[in-house]
Design a protein around this motif. Sequence first.
Motif, PDB file in Angstrom:
ATOM      1  N   SER A 170       0.842  -1.192   0.000  1.00  0.00           N
ATOM      2  CA  SER A 170       0.000   0.000   0.000  1.00  0.00           C
ATOM      3  C   SER A 170       0.879   1.244   0.000  1.00  0.00           C
ATOM      4  O   SER A 170       2.007   1.216   0.486  1.00  0.00           O
ATOM      5  CB  SER A 170      -0.930   0.019   1.215  1.00  0.00           C
ATOM      6  OG  SER A 170      -0.184   0.167   2.406  1.00  0.00           O
ATOM      7  N   ILE A 171       0.336   2.318  -0.559  1.00  0.00           N
ATOM      8  CA  ILE A 171       1.010   3.611  -0.554  1.00  0.00           C
ATOM      9  C   ILE A 171       0.074   4.578   0.153  1.00  0.00           C
ATOM     10  O   ILE A 171      -1.081   4.739  -0.243  1.00  0.00           O
ATOM     11  CB  ILE A 171       1.335   4.089  -1.984  1.00  0.00           C
ATOM     12  CG1 ILE A 171       2.281   3.083  -2.652  1.00  0.00           C
ATOM     13  CG2 ILE A 171       1.952   5.491  -1.950  1.00  0.00           C
ATOM     14  CD1 ILE A 171       2.576   3.361  -4.108  1.00  0.00           C
ATOM     15  N   ALA A 172       0.564   5.210   1.230  1.00  0.00           N
ATOM     16  CA  ALA A 172      -0.291   6.017   2.096  1.00  0.00           C
ATOM     17  C   ALA A 172      -0.188   7.512   1.834  1.00  0.00           C
ATOM     18  O   ALA A 172      -0.785   8.299   2.558  1.00  0.00           O
ATOM     19  CB  ALA A 172       0.049   5.716   3.561  1.00  0.00           C
ATOM     20  N   VAL A 173       0.582   7.934   0.838  1.00  0.00           N
ATOM     21  CA  VAL A 173       0.760   9.358   0.555  1.00  0.00           C
ATOM     22  C   VAL A 173       0.496   9.627  -0.916  1.00  0.00           C
ATOM     23  O   VAL A 173       0.437   8.701  -1.727  1.00  0.00           O
ATOM     24  CB  VAL A 173       2.183   9.846   0.931  1.00  0.00           C
ATOM     25  CG1 VAL A 173       2.411   9.767   2.432  1.00  0.00           C
ATOM     26  CG2 VAL A 173       3.244   9.049   0.181  1.00  0.00           C
ATOM     27  N   THR A 174       0.346  10.909  -1.245  1.00  0.00           N
ATOM     28  CA  THR A 174       0.162  11.314  -2.640  1.00  0.00           C
ATOM     29  C   THR A 174       1.210  12.369  -2.984  1.00  0.00           C
ATOM     30  O   THR A 174       1.746  13.048  -2.091  1.00  0.00           O
ATOM     31  CB  THR A 174      -1.237  11.906  -2.874  1.00  0.00           C
ATOM     32  OG1 THR A 174      -1.420  13.016  -1.992  1.00  0.00           O
ATOM     33  CG2 THR A 174      -2.317  10.871  -2.639  1.00  0.00           C
ATOM     34  N   LYS A 175       1.487  12.501  -4.260  1.00  0.00           N
ATOM     35  CA  LYS A 175       2.445  13.502  -4.718  1.00  0.00           C
ATOM     36  C   LYS A 175       1.968  14.890  -4.294  1.00  0.00           C
ATOM     37  O   LYS A 175       0.805  15.227  -4.444  1.00  0.00           O
ATOM     38  CB  LYS A 175       2.580  13.409  -6.240  1.00  0.00           C
ATOM     39  CG  LYS A 175       3.715  14.213  -6.800  1.00  0.00           C
ATOM     40  CD  LYS A 175       3.883  13.925  -8.281  1.00  0.00           C
ATOM     41  CE  LYS A 175       4.992  14.787  -8.848  1.00  0.00           C
ATOM     42  NZ  LYS A 175       5.192  14.514 -10.264  1.00  0.00           N
ATOM     43  N   GLY A 176       2.896  15.685  -3.728  1.00  0.00           N
ATOM     44  CA  GLY A 176       2.573  17.032  -3.272  1.00  0.00           C
ATOM     45  C   GLY A 176       2.137  17.107  -1.820  1.00  0.00           C
ATOM     46  O   GLY A 176       2.019  18.193  -1.260  1.00  0.00           O
ATOM     47  N   GLN A 177       1.916  15.971  -1.181  1.00  0.00           N
ATOM     48  CA  GLN A 177       1.462  15.935   0.208  1.00  0.00           C
ATOM     49  C   GLN A 177       2.584  16.286   1.176  1.00  0.00           C
ATOM     50  O   GLN A 177       3.708  15.841   1.022  1.00  0.00           O
ATOM     51  CB  GLN A 177       0.924  14.543   0.528  1.00  0.00           C
ATOM     52  CG  GLN A 177       0.442  14.366   1.956  1.00  0.00           C
ATOM     53  CD  GLN A 177      -0.114  12.963   2.187  1.00  0.00           C
ATOM     54  OE1 GLN A 177      -0.498  12.256   1.268  1.00  0.00           O
ATOM     55  NE2 GLN A 177      -0.145  12.562   3.449  1.00  0.00           N
ATOM     56  N   ALA A 178       2.271  17.077   2.187  1.00  0.00           N
ATOM     57  CA  ALA A 178       3.229  17.371   3.257  1.00  0.00           C
ATOM     58  C   ALA A 178       3.195  16.215   4.253  1.00  0.00           C
ATOM     59  O   ALA A 178       2.125  15.686   4.566  1.00  0.00           O
ATOM     60  CB  ALA A 178       2.860  18.675   3.941  1.00  0.00           C
ATOM     61  N   VAL A 179       4.371  15.821   4.735  1.00  0.00           N
ATOM     62  CA  VAL A 179       4.469  14.747   5.730  1.00  0.00           C
ATOM     63  C   VAL A 179       5.314  15.222   6.908  1.00  0.00           C
ATOM     64  O   VAL A 179       6.162  16.081   6.765  1.00  0.00           O
ATOM     65  CB  VAL A 179       5.079  13.455   5.125  1.00  0.00           C
ATOM     66  CG1 VAL A 179       4.169  12.864   4.068  1.00  0.00           C
ATOM     67  CG2 VAL A 179       6.456  13.693   4.572  1.00  0.00           C
ATOM     68  N   SER A 180       5.018  14.649   8.049  1.00  0.00           N
ATOM     69  CA  SER A 180       5.787  14.917   9.261  1.00  0.00           C
ATOM     70  C   SER A 180       6.681  13.727   9.548  1.00  0.00           C
ATOM     71  O   SER A 180       6.428  12.617   9.057  1.00  0.00           O
ATOM     72  CB  SER A 180       4.853  15.151  10.450  1.00  0.00           C
ATOM     73  OG  SER A 180       4.052  16.288  10.243  1.00  0.00           O
ATOM     74  N   ALA A 181       7.694  13.926  10.369  1.00  0.00           N
ATOM     75  CA  ALA A 181       8.552  12.825  10.780  1.00  0.00           C
ATOM     76  C   ALA A 181       7.693  11.759  11.426  1.00  0.00           C
ATOM     77  O   ALA A 181       6.842  12.054  12.258  1.00  0.00           O
ATOM     78  CB  ALA A 181       9.616  13.317  11.750  1.00  0.00           C
ATOM     79  N   GLY A 182       7.871  10.516  10.992  1.00  0.00           N
ATOM     80  CA  GLY A 182       7.107   9.402  11.558  1.00  0.00           C
ATOM     81  C   GLY A 182       5.854   9.050  10.781  1.00  0.00           C
ATOM     82  O   GLY A 182       5.265   8.002  11.028  1.00  0.00           O
ATOM     83  N   ASP A 183       5.435   9.887   9.838  1.00  0.00           N
ATOM     84  CA  ASP A 183       4.241   9.586   9.043  1.00  0.00           C
ATOM     85  C   ASP A 183       4.487   8.356   8.176  1.00  0.00           C
ATOM     86  O   ASP A 183       5.548   8.188   7.586  1.00  0.00           O
ATOM     87  CB  ASP A 183       3.851  10.756   8.139  1.00  0.00           C
ATOM     88  CG  ASP A 183       3.139  11.877   8.875  1.00  0.00           C
ATOM     89  OD1 ASP A 183       2.859  11.717  10.081  1.00  0.00           O
ATOM     90  OD2 ASP A 183       2.853  12.900   8.242  1.00  0.00           O
ATOM     91  N   LEU A 184       3.466   7.502   8.074  1.00  0.00           N
ATOM     92  CA  LEU A 184       3.541   6.317   7.239  1.00  0.00           C
ATOM     93  C   LEU A 184       3.581   6.732   5.772  1.00  0.00           C
ATOM     94  O   LEU A 184       2.758   7.541   5.326  1.00  0.00           O
ATOM     95  CB  LEU A 184       2.319   5.422   7.490  1.00  0.00           C
ATOM     96  CG  LEU A 184       2.224   4.177   6.625  1.00  0.00           C
ATOM     97  CD1 LEU A 184       3.357   3.207   6.952  1.00  0.00           C
ATOM     98  CD2 LEU A 184       0.874   3.504   6.825  1.00  0.00           C
ATOM     99  N   LEU A 185       4.527   6.202   5.019  1.00  0.00           N
ATOM    100  CA  LEU A 185       4.632   6.473   3.582  1.00  0.00           C
ATOM    101  C   LEU A 185       4.072   5.305   2.778  1.00  0.00           C
ATOM    102  O   LEU A 185       3.280   5.498   1.867  1.00  0.00           O
ATOM    103  CB  LEU A 185       6.091   6.727   3.196  1.00  0.00           C
ATOM    104  CG  LEU A 185       6.779   7.901   3.894  1.00  0.00           C
ATOM    105  CD1 LEU A 185       8.240   7.964   3.502  1.00  0.00           C
ATOM    106  CD2 LEU A 185       6.069   9.201   3.575  1.00  0.00           C
ATOM    107  N   LEU A 186       4.515   4.082   3.110  1.00  0.00           N
ATOM    108  CA  LEU A 186       4.021   2.909   2.403  1.00  0.00           C
ATOM    109  C   LEU A 186       4.257   1.662   3.248  1.00  0.00           C
ATOM    110  O   LEU A 186       4.979   1.699   4.239  1.00  0.00           O
ATOM    111  CB  LEU A 186       4.674   2.775   1.020  1.00  0.00           C
ATOM    112  CG  LEU A 186       6.195   2.636   0.911  1.00  0.00           C
ATOM    113  CD1 LEU A 186       6.666   1.210   1.178  1.00  0.00           C
ATOM    114  CD2 LEU A 186       6.633   3.032  -0.472  1.00  0.00           C
TER     115      LEU A 186
END
Length: 115
Positions: free
Chosen positions: A96-112
């Motif tokens: 699974s991929i939990a992010v989209t292009k252009g999305q802001a993420v914080s340290a520790g956020d699930l990416l995939l």
Amino acid sequence: MKNYTITVNGNVYDVTVEEKGGAVAPAAPALAAPARAAAPAGGAGAVSLSAKAAGKVVDIMTSVGSSVKKGDAVIMLEIMKMETPVVAEADGVIASIAVTKGQAVSAGDLLLTMN
């Protein structure tokens, strides 16, 4: 208004604080759950790959079902104006991929996730 990033027990929270009449009052609940994109329950993999630092998703170089080798770049993050690749930590298949292009993420956020 001022924005702060707070870490509590290893969880990262983005907080906005508004100043009113000399006193500081939170504009949102101080310890609200962080806005994170969750992996779909049915497709979640056994291995999770998380952001090591806050940034923005610049590119996603894989897709669900793709095989990857340890060290393959799977996501490109922009961190402090530098493009930083996120690499697979083991051989596997993207679940699974939990992010989209252009999305802001914080340290520790699930990416995939991967199996």
